[in-house]
Design a protein around this motif. Structure first.
Motif, mmCIF file in Angstrom:
data_model
loop_
_atom_site.group_PDB
_atom_site.id
_atom_site.type_symbol
_atom_site.label_atom_id
_atom_site.label_comp_id
_atom_site.label_asym_id
_atom_site.label_seq_id
_atom_site.Cartn_x
_atom_site.Cartn_y
_atom_site.Cartn_z
ATOM 1 N N ASN A 85 0.807 6.063 -0.477
ATOM 2 C CA ASN A 85 -0.152 7.122 -0.126
ATOM 3 C C ASN A 85 -0.210 8.075 -1.325
ATOM 4 N N ASN A 86 0.971 7.965 -2.015
ATOM 5 C CA ASN A 86 0.775 9.074 -3.180
ATOM 6 C C ASN A 86 1.735 8.723 -4.412
ATOM 7 N N ASP A 94 -3.390 8.693 -8.696
ATOM 8 C CA ASP A 94 -4.389 7.974 -7.891
ATOM 9 C C ASP A 94 -3.989 6.771 -7.339
ATOM 10 N N LYS A 144 -2.838 3.540 -5.379
ATOM 11 C CA LYS A 144 -2.906 3.174 -3.652
ATOM 12 C C LYS A 144 -1.951 1.784 -3.742
ATOM 13 N N TYR A 145 -1.730 1.218 -4.654
ATOM 14 C CA TYR A 145 -1.236 -0.179 -4.501
ATOM 15 C C TYR A 145 -0.002 -0.351 -5.410
ATOM 16 N N VAL A 193 -5.112 1.330 -8.294
ATOM 17 C CA VAL A 193 -6.086 2.041 -7.417
ATOM 18 C C VAL A 193 -6.815 0.808 -6.391
ATOM 19 N N SER A 232 -11.674 -1.656 -1.254
ATOM 20 C CA SER A 232 -10.919 -0.909 -2.051
ATOM 21 C C SER A 232 -11.861 -0.665 -3.360
ATOM 22 N N GLU A 290 0.726 -1.224 -0.017
ATOM 23 C CA GLU A 290 -0.063 0.350 -0.020
ATOM 24 C C GLU A 290 0.730 1.350 0.096
#
Length: 797
Positions: A476-477, A617, A619-620, A501, A509, A474
């Motif tokens: 964050n940006n 966007d 996230k993974y 995402v 998710s 995971e």
């Protein structure tokens, strides 16, 4: 008189050791299963019972409608939770709470911790046990931590006033002062948290925007209402708050609010029931399969054991015929004989209960480790346990012993002394009980065999993607994605890296869209993935069309890739280039991917839509490895992360972890089913032994005469087991039907959607083991009777 009953009972039991051992072991195990089921039931029934004085406490629930589906949720908009305490005169005080993960910094180490944002009154309302410190100074930047948090991060004790640093969503560090330590909260509580900070911090930490009308972050609101008669009037006064919410939100609406008594929350937190109230802030009370399956199983085992006891008691009554006849000649009444037999049964059942208590004490640690429960034989605080442990053996003794006592005491002394008593005079009832017992045993064995086959099937099932070689991290940006993905590409064990995402298997998710394509509307799962690399890394197989083109462009805005189930739901035989409407926007299908099990093995493959994700966007980070040792690869990735990412803990998991729970559930079903099958067969083995013993006792003279007239051993064995084989075949037919219905119409239909086919192999395997068990169980007894000296038999007769 009672002393005489007990003395004779111990003498009789001492002379019939085989009888005692068979019944003691079987009854002890059955009682142990019942005790564990009771402890399990009582554990869930006493959920939240340690929160005393909550009779006037209610949770504000919402009736929420989204896309035509209505559901109950245990949350309320933030504005309502802030206003009802001021606007509604009937409410004494309001307590809000919200759980969320937050970064905690200790020295140079940063880690995630679950934090509860709550109002100060939470400690008074719910009576949380205080280990040391004080709740009085809980304000501003104070924090209350759990005893588990202290042991994990500070050792056995931490001084009041120590600082704890939390990092908010903007990356700003804020210092909190420990004011109190909460003692261990029981696991059967709605509240489980490591840290509690004032609710006002929920704004500065970016969890909820100030004056947020929607409150989608699950603000749980409790209201203390002294007058329960005013509940309906207060609920009517909440209507304006629902109108405000509905005007601000387009995709969902609140139909109404209502107050739910706190004592009823434990009955509505399990999704197995229709009155389920969704709540992510409170721990659910698992009352469904976890509770009722053990109850049904233990009841089934107890029934089989009671049948077994009845059959064995009747079989061994032949050794007491002369005793019964002499006692009747000397004036014993039938009621006295019944009391004598019931006394023997009571003693046997209480001895079995002692064995059961020992068994339960040995099994509870393993059961607690497996389930996460805190089951215990706590006699001091659980008066119901005393009642259950005392009444259960008594009830079992009476139920299982009453018929044998009445039957055996009915013998006439003259017939007994003349040797004309027929022990099996009520053979039809005995055979009915045996057929019932063996049918249940066959059913359990067939279920166990089928679930074992299904466990092997699920271990090799194709998920539609490579589930065993993927590690997910995971982020964050965008910066973390770019830096980390470039760093791990240098690892020789990494084959490919991609971004997403929404990740397969992570239900939370993904989200759903409404598909309206010249036919009935349906819901589809939609996920955003980062180009062709994602398909390669995850091992998704393209059935038709193409992948997304790299970079930004038309694919990112208007193209989608769908799975085969989606194409079938839209009745598209040639979907490439076709347009479909998702919610209110049209998209063009550029590819069709083979079905992959987004929801694992316990739900059918849903219609799925894949869209091109934007790099900002993501996230993974999704990583494919050529190594079979993914744990080692994961540790190497964590080390890389810690070197290049500051103030952010590593959050990674194996893709196979998303189905670990269902694999454990499947293994649990297999273990339970096999254990039940083996145990019921062992218990039924005693029934086989009893039936054969009874048959031999009835036909001693016949066996002797036939041997004198030249009958062979094989002929005698077939002759003596003919009735037994008939009972077995009838039981197998009934048990097979019951087993098929239980597995195919219940377990496979509602629990295990993807499963192996129920073929004849399972039934032939079960039949083989039944026959094998019968041969080993009664073989010695039959052989002994067939090889006995006919002279001795006829002399005694």
């Amino acid at each position: 008189m009672i002393k005489n009953y007990i003395t004779i009972a111990f003498r009789v039991l001492a002379r019939n050791k085989v009888y005692v051992i068979i019944n003691l072991v079987s009854m002890g195990f059955a009682l142990a299963c019942c005790m564990i089921s009771y402890l399990n039931y009582n554990y869930t029934e006493s959920f939240d019972s340690h929160h005393i004085g909550t009779e006037s406490l209610y949770r504000v629930n919402s009736v929420l409608t989204k896309k035509g589906e209505s559901k109950l949720v245990g949350i309320a908009p933030l504005q309502l939770s802030e206003s009802i305490g001021k606007d509604l005169a009937g409410i004494m005080r309001v307590v809000r709470l919200h759980n969320s993960g937050t970064l905690v910094k200790q020295s140079d180490h940063v880690f995630h911790e679950q934090v509860c944002y709550a109002d100060k009154d939470i400690f008074d309302v719910f009576n949380f046990p205080l280990k040391y410190g004080s709740y009085e100074k809980f304000n501003d930047h104070s924090v209350v931590v759990s005893d588990g948090f202290v042991k994990k991060h500070f050792g056995n004790e931490v001084s009041i006033g120590r600082e704890v640093v939390l990092i908010n969503d903007a990356g700003v560090e804020e210092t909190f002062i420990i004011q109190a330590v909460i003692d261990k909260i029981p696991n059967n509580s709605s509240f489980q948290f490591e840290m509690v900070i004032p609710f006002s911090n929920v704004y500065s930490f970016g969890q909820i925007k100030q004056n947020d009308l929607i409150g989608k972050t699950n603000v749980t609101t409790f209201a203390e209402i002294k007058d329960s008669g005013s509940i309906h009037n207060l609920e009517a006064l909440l209507k304006p708050y629902a109108n405000v919410y509905n005007q601000a939100v387009d995709d969902e609406r609140i139909d109404r609010f209502y107050f739910q008594p706190f004592k009823e929350i434990k009955y509505t937190s399990d999704k197995d029931f229709e009155n389920f109230v969704e709540s992510r802030d409170l721990q659910a009370n698992q009352r469904g399969v976890v509770v009722f399956v053990p109850v049904v199983m233990s009841f089934l085992i107890l029934i089989i054991t009671c049948f077994n006891f009845i059959n064995i008691s009747i079989a061994f009554s032949s050794s007491r015929l002369k005793e019964i006849g002499m006692r009747k000649v000397f004036g014993s009444m039938r009621l006295q004989l019944i009391r004598q037999f019931l006394t023997e049964n009571l003693i046997l059942c209480f001895l079995a209960s002692i064995l059961a208590l020992i068994t339960v004490a040995l099994l509870l640690p393993k059961i607690n480790a497996l389930t996460g429960f805190e089951l215990s034989l706590n006699f001091n605080s659980n008066a119901g346990l005393w009642i259950f442990i005392i009444l259960l053996p008594i009830a079992t003794a009476v139920i299982s012993g009453m018929y044998p006592a009445i039957f055996i005491s009915s013998f006439r002394p003259l017939s007994i002394l003349k040797g004309k008593t027929n022990v099996g005079s009520s053979g039809k009832f005995t055979q009915f009980m045996l057929i019932t017992q063996f049918s249940l045993s066959c059913m359990a064995l067939i279920v166990g065999v089928i679930l074992t086959q299904n466990a092997s099937y699920q271990q090799q099932v194709d998920y539609g993607y490579d589930i065993d070689h993927v590690v997910v991290t995971e982020i964050n940006n965008q910066q973390e994605f770019t830096v980390f993905s470039e760093a791990i590409r240098q690892n020789p064990g990494i084959v490919s890296v991609a971004g997403a995402v929404h990740q397969i298997g992570e239900w939370a998710s993904a989200y759903q869209v409404t598909v309206n394509n010249d036919g009935p509307e349906f819901q589809a799962h939609i996920a955003h993935v980062y180009g062709e690399d994602y398909f390669t890394t995850m091992g998704l197989r393209l059935a038709q069309g193409r992948h997304f083109f790299p970079g930004k462009g038309l694919d990112a805005d208007a193209s989608i890739i769908v799975n085969q189930t989606f194409a079938k739901a839209c009745n598209l035989t040639d979907p490439i280039g076709k347009q479909v409407r998702l919610d209110s926007t049209f998209f063009t299908i550029v590819g069709v991917v083979e079905d992959y099990k987004q929801l694992g093995l316990h739900a059918l493959v849903p219609p799925c839509v894949l869209r091109m994700a934007k790099i900002e966007d993501l996230k993974y980070v999704v990583t494919r490895s050529s190594s079979n040792d993914l744990i080692a690869i994961g540790k190497e990735m964590e080390q890389t992360w810690n070197k290049i990412i500051i103030n952010q803990p590593y959050r990674g998991f194996l893709q196979s972890d998303v189905v670990s729970k269902e694999k454990q559930l499947n293994a649990g079903f297999k273990t339970v089913a096999l254990s039940l099958a083996v145990l019921t067969m062992l218990l039924s083995a005693g029934g086989f032994f009893a039936l054969v013993s009874l048959n031999i006792i009835k036909r001693k003279k016949e066996i002797g005469v036939r041997k004198v007239l030249g009958a062979s051993m094989s002929h005698l064995i077939v002759l003596m087991n003919r009735n037994l084989m008939r009972i077995m075949l009838i039981s197998f037919a009934i048990g097979s039907c019951l087993g098929y219905i239980l597995v195919n119409k219940l377990i496979f239909q509602f629990i295990l959607v993807y499963h192996t086919a129920v073929g004849p192999a399972a039934f032939f395997t079960a039949l083989f083991f039944i026959l094998l068990s019968c041969c080993f169980t009664v073989g010695f007894k039959v052989y002994q009777a067939a090889t006995s000296n006919p002279v001795e038999v006829l002399r005694n007769e």
